[in-house]
Design a protein around this motif. Structure first.
Motif, PDB file in Angstrom:
ATOM      1  N   ILE A  88     -29.246  50.429   6.777  1.00 43.68           N
ATOM      2  CA  ILE A  88     -30.229  50.271   7.858  1.00 43.68           C
ATOM      3  C   ILE A  88     -31.145  51.483   7.876  1.00 43.68           C
ATOM      4  O   ILE A  88     -30.678  52.633   7.862  1.00 43.68           O
ATOM      5  CB  ILE A  88     -29.545  50.132   9.230  1.00 43.68           C
ATOM      6  CG1 ILE A  88     -28.749  48.830   9.313  1.00 43.68           C
ATOM      7  CG2 ILE A  88     -30.585  50.181  10.354  1.00 43.68           C
ATOM      8  CD1 ILE A  88     -27.971  48.677  10.610  1.00 43.68           C
ATOM      9  N   TYR A  89     -32.442  51.226   7.930  1.00 44.74           N
ATOM     10  CA  TYR A  89     -33.422  52.292   8.113  1.00 44.74           C
ATOM     11  C   TYR A  89     -33.908  52.308   9.561  1.00 44.74           C
ATOM     12  O   TYR A  89     -34.212  51.255  10.141  1.00 44.74           O
ATOM     13  CB  TYR A  89     -34.640  52.086   7.210  1.00 44.74           C
ATOM     14  CG  TYR A  89     -34.473  52.584   5.802  1.00 44.74           C
ATOM     15  CD1 TYR A  89     -34.273  53.935   5.542  1.00 44.74           C
ATOM     16  CD2 TYR A  89     -34.549  51.705   4.718  1.00 44.74           C
ATOM     17  CE1 TYR A  89     -34.134  54.399   4.232  1.00 44.74           C
ATOM     18  CE2 TYR A  89     -34.417  52.161   3.407  1.00 44.74           C
ATOM     19  CZ  TYR A  89     -34.209  53.511   3.182  1.00 44.74           C
ATOM     20  OH  TYR A  89     -34.075  53.975   1.894  1.00 44.74           O
ATOM     21  N   SER A  90     -33.979  53.497  10.144  1.00 44.86           N
ATOM     22  CA  SER A  90     -34.547  53.696  11.473  1.00 44.86           C
ATOM     23  C   SER A  90     -35.416  54.947  11.416  1.00 44.86           C
ATOM     24  O   SER A  90     -35.114  55.896  10.679  1.00 44.86           O
ATOM     25  CB  SER A  90     -33.440  53.883  12.514  1.00 44.86           C
ATOM     26  OG  SER A  90     -33.987  54.331  13.748  1.00 44.86           O
ATOM     27  N   ASP A  91     -36.505  54.966  12.188  1.00 42.30           N
ATOM     28  CA  ASP A  91     -37.341  56.168  12.220  1.00 42.30           C
ATOM     29  C   ASP A  91     -37.090  57.004  13.480  1.00 42.30           C
ATOM     30  O   ASP A  91     -37.860  57.901  13.801  1.00 42.30           O
ATOM     31  CB  ASP A  91     -38.828  55.813  12.099  1.00 42.30           C
ATOM     32  CG  ASP A  91     -39.346  54.937  13.228  1.00 42.30           C
ATOM     33  OD1 ASP A  91     -38.582  54.677  14.186  1.00 42.30           O
ATOM     34  OD2 ASP A  91     -40.514  54.519  13.176  1.00 42.30           O
ATOM     35  N   SER A  92     -35.996  56.712  14.201  1.00 39.28           N
ATOM     36  CA  SER A  92     -35.686  57.422  15.437  1.00 39.28           C
ATOM     37  C   SER A  92     -34.409  58.253  15.306  1.00 39.28           C
ATOM     38  O   SER A  92     -33.307  57.719  15.285  1.00 39.28           O
ATOM     39  CB  SER A  92     -35.526  56.428  16.599  1.00 39.28           C
ATOM     40  OG  SER A  92     -35.074  57.086  17.766  1.00 39.28           O
ATOM     41  N   ARG A  93     -34.564  59.575  15.221  1.00 40.71           N
ATOM     42  CA  ARG A  93     -33.399  60.449  15.171  1.00 40.71           C
ATOM     43  C   ARG A  93     -32.607  60.366  16.477  1.00 40.71           C
ATOM     44  O   ARG A  93     -31.381  60.468  16.475  1.00 40.71           O
ATOM     45  CB  ARG A  93     -33.840  61.894  14.911  1.00 40.71           C
ATOM     46  CG  ARG A  93     -34.462  62.115  13.551  1.00 40.71           C
ATOM     47  CD  ARG A  93     -34.728  63.594  13.294  1.00 40.71           C
ATOM     48  NE  ARG A  93     -35.490  63.793  12.078  1.00 40.71           N
ATOM     49  CZ  ARG A  93     -34.978  63.794  10.850  1.00 40.71           C
ATOM     50  NH1 ARG A  93     -33.685  63.601  10.694  1.00 40.71           N
ATOM     51  NH2 ARG A  93     -35.746  63.996   9.788  1.00 40.71           N
ATOM     52  N   THR A  94     -33.313  60.209  17.590  1.00 44.41           N
ATOM     53  CA  THR A  94     -32.644  60.116  18.885  1.00 44.41           C
ATOM     54  C   THR A  94     -31.710  58.908  18.927  1.00 44.41           C
ATOM     55  O   THR A  94     -30.540  59.016  19.303  1.00 44.41           O
ATOM     56  CB  THR A  94     -33.665  60.020  20.022  1.00 44.41           C
ATOM     57  OG1 THR A  94     -34.439  61.225  20.064  1.00 44.41           O
ATOM     58  CG2 THR A  94     -32.981  59.825  21.366  1.00 44.41           C
ATOM     59  N   ALA A  95     -32.224  57.743  18.551  1.00 42.14           N
ATOM     60  CA  ALA A  95     -31.411  56.518  18.567  1.00 42.14           C
ATOM     61  C   ALA A  95     -30.238  56.627  17.603  1.00 42.14           C
ATOM     62  O   ALA A  95     -29.122  56.185  17.903  1.00 42.14           O
ATOM     63  CB  ALA A  95     -32.276  55.311  18.221  1.00 42.14           C
ATOM     64  N   MET A  96     -30.464  57.214  16.436  1.00 42.91           N
ATOM     65  CA  MET A  96     -29.382  57.391  15.467  1.00 42.91           C
ATOM     66  C   MET A  96     -28.283  58.276  16.050  1.00 42.91           C
ATOM     67  O   MET A  96     -27.094  58.018  15.857  1.00 42.91           O
ATOM     68  CB  MET A  96     -29.935  57.989  14.176  1.00 42.91           C
ATOM     69  CG  MET A  96     -30.837  57.028  13.400  1.00 42.91           C
ATOM     70  SD  MET A  96     -31.778  57.823  12.050  1.00 42.91           S
ATOM     71  CE  MET A  96     -30.434  58.238  10.931  1.00 42.91           C
ATOM     72  N   SER A  97     -28.698  59.302  16.803  1.00 43.78           N
ATOM     73  CA  SER A  97     -27.729  60.186  17.455  1.00 43.78           C
ATOM     74  C   SER A  97     -26.939  59.441  18.522  1.00 43.78           C
ATOM     75  O   SER A  97     -25.713  59.594  18.631  1.00 43.78           O
ATOM     76  CB  SER A  97     -28.458  61.379  18.081  1.00 43.78           C
ATOM     77  OG  SER A  97     -27.586  62.153  18.874  1.00 43.78           O
ATOM     78  N   LYS A 151     -32.467  57.730   7.918  1.00 44.73           N
ATOM     79  CA  LYS A 151     -33.770  58.048   8.515  1.00 44.73           C
ATOM     80  C   LYS A 151     -34.891  57.582   7.594  1.00 44.73           C
ATOM     81  O   LYS A 151     -34.936  57.928   6.420  1.00 44.73           O
ATOM     82  CB  LYS A 151     -33.887  59.558   8.741  1.00 44.73           C
ATOM     83  CG  LYS A 151     -35.239  60.019   9.273  1.00 44.73           C
ATOM     84  CD  LYS A 151     -35.464  59.555  10.705  1.00 44.73           C
ATOM     85  CE  LYS A 151     -36.700  60.210  11.317  1.00 44.73           C
ATOM     86  NZ  LYS A 151     -37.962  59.877  10.623  1.00 44.73           N
ATOM     87  N   TRP A 152     -35.811  56.770   8.142  1.00 42.13           N
ATOM     88  CA  TRP A 152     -36.993  56.352   7.386  1.00 42.13           C
ATOM     89  C   TRP A 152     -37.972  57.518   7.359  1.00 42.13           C
ATOM     90  O   TRP A 152     -38.367  58.045   8.391  1.00 42.13           O
ATOM     91  CB  TRP A 152     -37.633  55.133   8.038  1.00 42.13           C
ATOM     92  CG  TRP A 152     -38.888  54.676   7.345  1.00 42.13           C
ATOM     93  CD1 TRP A 152     -40.177  55.014   7.636  1.00 42.13           C
ATOM     94  CD2 TRP A 152     -38.952  53.791   6.219  1.00 42.13           C
ATOM     95  NE1 TRP A 152     -41.051  54.408   6.776  1.00 42.13           N
ATOM     96  CE2 TRP A 152     -40.329  53.652   5.891  1.00 42.13           C
ATOM     97  CE3 TRP A 152     -38.006  53.116   5.453  1.00 42.13           C
ATOM     98  CZ2 TRP A 152     -40.777  52.852   4.832  1.00 42.13           C
ATOM     99  CZ3 TRP A 152     -38.444  52.318   4.410  1.00 42.13           C
ATOM    100  CH2 TRP A 152     -39.807  52.195   4.105  1.00 42.13           C
TER     101      TRP A 152
END
Length: 209
Positions: A142-151, A193-194
């Protein structure tokens, strides 16, 4: 410096929030002892920062890449899905989706919700993606561009500052379901992270910047 920024986050001022001009921001911090504020080029970055805190961004350099670093990054892994969210305001009308990274085909989409934040949407999108891939026994990442959401996903907790009310009650029910899923399910799906500055906007982007 100010001309490069379109949005300003005021963490500590007369009225903490996100402002669309330096003039508005200046009015909120003028005469306020210990004011904490910072400018950002996009609303999405400002919303993500506002959900966090000033100390997390103080002195932080914006990521950039040399030609050698770009070469090392290479291309995205297309054996993946990409997730993203969009919010018209903070809070505001929010929706999220997951797409096939290579083709852009929409795999799932939720919303619009009448009162949410971009970070909540990013969090829900990642969890939805995890459940989607686990159900299909897929080994895609999965790629996401949100470090906050990943955390938040790593901590199994949606650490939003948004308060529950009648307008967003259904959204908070969805948040609770997502947190419960994280606590009761195991997964091996990599959440990556994207790299927007290297690859451009994430394929799941709603194109509203």
């Amino acid at each position: 410096m100010a001309k490069k920024n379109k949005y300003y986050v005021v963490w500590k001022g007369k009225h903490p929030g996100i402002y669309a001009s330096w003039t508005e921001c200046q009015a909120e911090i003028a005469g306020h002892k210990g004011a904490q504020y910072m400018g950002f080029p996009t609303r999405a970055e400002a919303e993500e920062a506002f959900e966090s805190n000033y100390q997390a961004y103080k002195g932080k350099k914006k990521p950039g890449y040399t030609p050698a670093e770009l070469l090392k990054l290479g291309d995205p892994n297309y054996h993946s899905i990409s997730v993203d969210a969009a919010s018209s305001g903070n809070p505001g009308v929010m929706e999220y989706q997951g797409v096939d990274t290579k083709s852009g085909k929409v795999l799932f989409r939720q919303g619009p919700f009448p009162e949410g934040t971009n970070n909540i949407g990013e969090f829900l999108a990642i969890v939805h993606g995890l459940a989607y891939l686990k159900k299909r026994n897929s080994n895609r990442l999965i790629y996401s561009d949100s470090r906050t959401a990943m955390s938040w996903v790593r901590k199994r907790k949606c650490n939003t500052k948004l308060q529950e009310n009648e307008r967003n009650h259904s959204l908070f029910e969805l948040i609770q379901r997502a947190e419960t899923w994280l606590k009761s399910n195991s997964y091996n799906t990599p959440i990556v992270k994207w790299e927007t500055k290297a690859w451009g906007e994430i394929p799941a982007d709603f194109g509203r910047k």
